[in-house]
Design an enzyme around this catalytic site. Sequence first.
Site, PDB file in Angstrom:
ATOM      1  N   ASP A 198      19.296  50.609  87.412  1.00 37.74           N
ATOM      2  CA  ASP A 198      19.165  49.143  87.396  1.00 37.74           C
ATOM      3  C   ASP A 198      19.671  48.515  88.688  1.00 37.74           C
ATOM      4  O   ASP A 198      20.142  47.379  88.698  1.00 37.74           O
ATOM      5  CB  ASP A 198      19.913  48.532  86.199  1.00 37.74           C
ATOM      6  CG  ASP A 198      19.521  49.170  84.882  1.00 37.74           C
ATOM      7  OD1 ASP A 198      18.312  49.274  84.629  1.00 37.74           O
ATOM      8  OD2 ASP A 198      20.415  49.571  84.116  1.00 37.74           O
ATOM      9  N   LYS A 230      15.650  48.943  92.186  1.00 37.81           N
ATOM     10  CA  LYS A 230      14.728  49.856  92.879  1.00 37.81           C
ATOM     11  C   LYS A 230      13.303  49.322  92.891  1.00 37.81           C
ATOM     12  O   LYS A 230      12.558  49.560  93.844  1.00 37.81           O
ATOM     13  CB  LYS A 230      14.760  51.236  92.212  1.00 37.81           C
ATOM     14  CG  LYS A 230      16.060  51.994  92.409  1.00 37.81           C
ATOM     15  CD  LYS A 230      16.006  53.393  91.815  1.00 37.81           C
ATOM     16  CE  LYS A 230      15.939  53.372  90.299  1.00 37.81           C
ATOM     17  NZ  LYS A 230      17.127  52.813  89.659  1.00 37.81           N
ATOM     18  N   HIS A 274      10.917  49.122  85.528  1.00 42.42           N
ATOM     19  CA  HIS A 274      11.136  48.368  86.754  1.00 42.42           C
ATOM     20  C   HIS A 274      10.111  47.252  86.841  1.00 42.42           C
ATOM     21  O   HIS A 274       8.993  47.374  86.349  1.00 42.42           O
ATOM     22  CB  HIS A 274      11.100  49.253  87.997  1.00 42.42           C
ATOM     23  CG  HIS A 274       9.945  50.198  88.061  1.00 42.42           C
ATOM     24  ND1 HIS A 274       9.913  51.373  87.347  1.00 42.42           N
ATOM     25  CD2 HIS A 274       8.778  50.156  88.748  1.00 42.42           C
ATOM     26  CE1 HIS A 274       8.785  52.008  87.600  1.00 42.42           C
ATOM     27  NE2 HIS A 274       8.075  51.287  88.438  1.00 42.42           N
ATOM     28  N   ARG A 282      18.366  45.606  76.432  1.00 45.98           N
ATOM     29  CA  ARG A 282      19.801  45.706  76.166  1.00 45.98           C
ATOM     30  C   ARG A 282      20.618  45.009  77.253  1.00 45.98           C
ATOM     31  O   ARG A 282      20.296  45.085  78.434  1.00 45.98           O
ATOM     32  CB  ARG A 282      20.234  47.177  76.083  1.00 45.98           C
ATOM     33  CG  ARG A 282      19.790  47.869  74.814  1.00 45.98           C
ATOM     34  CD  ARG A 282      20.416  49.250  74.688  1.00 45.98           C
ATOM     35  NE  ARG A 282      19.910  50.184  75.683  1.00 45.98           N
ATOM     36  CZ  ARG A 282      20.303  51.452  75.764  1.00 45.98           C
ATOM     37  NH1 ARG A 282      21.221  51.918  74.929  1.00 45.98           N
ATOM     38  NH2 ARG A 282      19.798  52.264  76.679  1.00 45.98           N
ATOM     39  N   LEU A 312      23.002  40.702  96.453  1.00 47.70           N
ATOM     40  CA  LEU A 312      24.151  40.089  97.119  1.00 47.70           C
ATOM     41  C   LEU A 312      24.290  38.629  96.709  1.00 47.70           C
ATOM     42  O   LEU A 312      25.403  38.106  96.569  1.00 47.70           O
ATOM     43  CB  LEU A 312      23.984  40.199  98.639  1.00 47.70           C
ATOM     44  CG  LEU A 312      25.128  39.661  99.494  1.00 47.70           C
ATOM     45  CD1 LEU A 312      26.393  40.494  99.291  1.00 47.70           C
ATOM     46  CD2 LEU A 312      24.740  39.653 100.976  1.00 47.70           C
ATOM     47  N   SER A 331      17.069  38.221  97.172  1.00 48.92           N
ATOM     48  CA  SER A 331      16.484  37.566  95.998  1.00 48.92           C
ATOM     49  C   SER A 331      15.468  38.531  95.397  1.00 48.92           C
ATOM     50  O   SER A 331      15.120  39.538  96.025  1.00 48.92           O
ATOM     51  CB  SER A 331      15.806  36.240  96.371  1.00 48.92           C
ATOM     52  OG  SER A 331      14.431  36.429  96.651  1.00 48.92           O
TER      53      SER A 331
END
Length: 432
Positions: free
Chosen positions: A13, A16, A41, A305, A334, A417
């Site tokens: 998570d 990627k 993903h 989850r 970040l 982002s």
Amino acid sequence: MANVVVVGSQWGDEGKGKIVDWLSERADVVVRFQGGHNAGHTLVVDGKVYKLSLLPSGVVRQGKLSIIGNGVVFDPHAFVAEVAKLKAQGVEVTPDRLKIAENTALILSLHRELDGFREDAASNSGTKIGTTRRGIGPAYEDKVGRRAVRVMDLADLETLPLKVDRLLTHHNALRRGLGHGEVTHDAIMAELTSVADEILPYMDRVWKILDDKRRAGERILFEGAQGTLLDIDHGTYPFVTSSNTVAGQAAAGSGVGPGAIGYVLGITKAYTTRVGEGPFPTEQKNEIGEFLGTRGHEFGVVTGRKRRCGWFDAVLVRQAVAVNGIKGIALTKLDVLDGLDEIKVCTGYRLDGEMIDYLPASQGAQARVEPVYETLEGWKGTTAGARSWNDLPAQAVKYVRYIEELIGAPVALLSTSPERDDTILVTDPFQD
């Protein structure tokens, strides 16, 4: 020019999907080499959102060859459903754009059921692993036990019944022991023959295709699933997945030699998350954890989850850098840290009163380690949408540089982002 392996450097998570999509535009071939449809993903391409769990990320881009390698465990019904879902979104997945290795092991309904039976039993005894109940582990067990049904078996209806019988001898004994009814031969044969015609057109000798592509100088991107700390050997065992998730698996799981791999990129979140059970030294069960989870939208793509959240753990990532041979990292999310007054980074552990700089292999020791933190000043400006270092607040740059120093690897890409263009490129992995 280097072929690139992308791996997660934490518990999965890490973001990627976006990075692989960003790189896949530069690649000619995109390869999945381990795992199954348990790791989702999300890709955003031209404003459209695609959620994949089994197919390689290259399928949503025209002109790219996507490959499912032999290291994957393949659920044919999940595949058919995912292909249909993409078709409804305007993406045609055809055999000239996707190849499946002929020696890939299949996930069947009995694998999913066994996964669920075990998790239910473990829940009652307090030993639950927290799997996705999608049959990944049981399918790998059958592969290693040399009783798996593989993609190529769908093309040989003379020998398939014997292989199904062998599989059922094992599974029905397990089911009886767990207090569940047996599965019939006819049911499994019907399950397999119902999808054979939809799978077989994609079957091919993947090792040969990859060798030809490599010799032709085409760029190959190997797309890892999950993360290093979920590796069956190098992760927080037994709270791990059932495959090797480290970069070395890219060779074994696709049929290329290790010399074909030129650059290993570790996807690394600017903080730490984990789904399911298991040790998590820097977990924050407080308002910080809630802040990170809410700001970072930390919910699983496949299961929905809620993810556990905590501070960045440099010990774990430094170990992942070593185990994978990571040359550079892609630092993601970040922007989630924007606005925090202070940010903590785990620089070491205290175990039974002694300082250590690694994660112990022992389950008991992993549960006892205490994080040792360095506290950094946060930043008031925003990093969201930044596309150059000059756009970042000074304290954010300081945070990134500190992480590089602690883990022993440089930042090759910085994501600010979910949008693919909001990426600061420092080093192009394909140009290594």
